[in-house]
Scaffold this active site. Sequence first.
Site, PDB file in Angstrom:
ATOM      1  N   GLU A 273       2.289 -13.757   4.475  1.00 14.12           N
ATOM      2  CA  GLU A 273       2.300 -12.603   5.370  1.00 14.12           C
ATOM      3  C   GLU A 273       1.692 -13.010   6.710  1.00 14.12           C
ATOM      4  O   GLU A 273       0.466 -13.048   6.844  1.00 14.12           O
ATOM      5  CB  GLU A 273       1.461 -11.458   4.781  1.00 14.12           C
ATOM      6  CG  GLU A 273       1.960 -10.952   3.452  1.00 14.12           C
ATOM      7  CD  GLU A 273       1.483  -9.530   3.182  1.00 14.12           C
ATOM      8  OE1 GLU A 273       2.349  -8.686   2.916  1.00 14.12           O
ATOM      9  OE2 GLU A 273       0.276  -9.253   3.274  1.00 14.12           O
TER      10      GLU A 273
ATOM     11  N   ASN B 233       2.655  -2.625  -1.435  1.00 19.42           N
ATOM     12  CA  ASN B 233       1.213  -2.496  -1.221  1.00 19.42           C
ATOM     13  C   ASN B 233       0.966  -1.181  -0.493  1.00 19.42           C
ATOM     14  O   ASN B 233       1.271  -1.061   0.689  1.00 19.42           O
ATOM     15  CB  ASN B 233       0.726  -3.691  -0.391  1.00 19.42           C
ATOM     16  CG  ASN B 233      -0.734  -3.567   0.004  1.00 19.42           C
ATOM     17  OD1 ASN B 233      -1.443  -2.695  -0.484  1.00 19.42           O
ATOM     18  ND2 ASN B 233      -1.171  -4.449   0.895  1.00 19.42           N
TER      19      ASN B 233
ATOM     20  N   LYS C 253      -1.763   0.158   0.280  1.00 21.36           N
ATOM     21  CA  LYS C 253      -2.969   0.154   1.130  1.00 21.36           C
ATOM     22  C   LYS C 253      -3.769   1.439   0.868  1.00 21.36           C
ATOM     23  O   LYS C 253      -3.840   1.890  -0.261  1.00 21.36           O
ATOM     24  CB  LYS C 253      -2.582  -0.046   2.600  1.00 21.36           C
ATOM     25  CG  LYS C 253      -1.694  -1.298   2.766  1.00 21.36           C
ATOM     26  CD  LYS C 253      -1.537  -1.759   4.173  1.00 21.36           C
ATOM     27  CE  LYS C 253      -0.634  -2.998   4.199  1.00 21.36           C
ATOM     28  NZ  LYS C 253      -0.558  -3.626   5.503  1.00 21.36           N
TER      29      LYS C 253
ATOM     30  N   HIS D 171      -5.541 -10.503   0.638  1.00 23.75           N
ATOM     31  CA  HIS D 171      -4.718  -9.905   1.689  1.00 23.75           C
ATOM     32  C   HIS D 171      -5.406 -10.101   3.047  1.00 23.75           C
ATOM     33  O   HIS D 171      -6.636 -10.075   3.134  1.00 23.75           O
ATOM     34  CB  HIS D 171      -4.516  -8.413   1.406  1.00 23.75           C
ATOM     35  CG  HIS D 171      -3.492  -7.798   2.298  1.00 23.75           C
ATOM     36  ND1 HIS D 171      -3.794  -7.372   3.578  1.00 23.75           N
ATOM     37  CD2 HIS D 171      -2.171  -7.576   2.117  1.00 23.75           C
ATOM     38  CE1 HIS D 171      -2.688  -6.905   4.133  1.00 23.75           C
ATOM     39  NE2 HIS D 171      -1.692  -7.012   3.272  1.00 23.75           N
TER      40      HIS D 171
END
Length: 253
Positions: free
Chosen positions: A166, A12, A14, A98
């Site tokens: 996560e 990821n 971001k 997320h």
Amino acid sequence: MNSTRKPLIAGNWKMYKGGLAGVELASALKKVARDVPNVDMVIAPPFTVLAACAHEVEGSSIAIAAQNFYPKNEGAFTGEVSAPMLRDSGCTWVLVGHSERRQYFGETDASVAERTRVAIAAGLEPIVCVGETLAERETGQTIAVVNRQVSAFVNLLTHHAVIAYEPVWAIGTGKTAGPNEAEEVHMAIRAQLERRGLGMTTRILYGGSVKADNAAALLACPNVDGALVGGASLEASTFGAIARAAQGLVSSR
Ligand code: 13P
């Protein structure tokens, strides 16, 4: 890891590598992918380079994910991007829910479920993210929180979907859940999947400060099927080392 599920290592990016640097990273990862034939690799670049990265990795085993989308197919939604647009850009995967989306952009269990439903309907494979905050962990609510988050979308899943655990307190902090802490939560998620007949097939990734030096220990847990990597996915060397750790575990079976 478990021998029936192919490990998946996802990066990821971001809000980093949105230009040429992103395309260069995708290019460098093609070499890594050739070294890890028993590992699925997915990268999630920013919107601005999705199509360019998809083009760059064509012919390799690397798949492209978006980090988010708006759950309408088209319309007057200024600034938003739809699931069919992601497909057109070469994405086959998308991250959903997320913790940074939940924390900064108002996503809720309900909006995460809606995005999961729309992503699957559009032919995208979702990586749906769950995880507790530090306060929730310290007050003994970890399993209850994760079970609640998973139960919001689990009945929408197909065999292709992926769940990422996560812990919010482990993201970008250098703190990871220990293998035992991760495995405990992954087992709880697996139990929910089993009740839906999806337990054997659905991959559950761990995310939160996964690095080259802790990846193997986390990936060795029977219910950890891969990793969702943030910071360490921004360099081919570090992301490659994590993918190779997964490949090493498969090869040593
Ligand atoms: P870090 O690996 O930087 O902790 O980020 C984890 C993450 O949020 C991946 O989605």
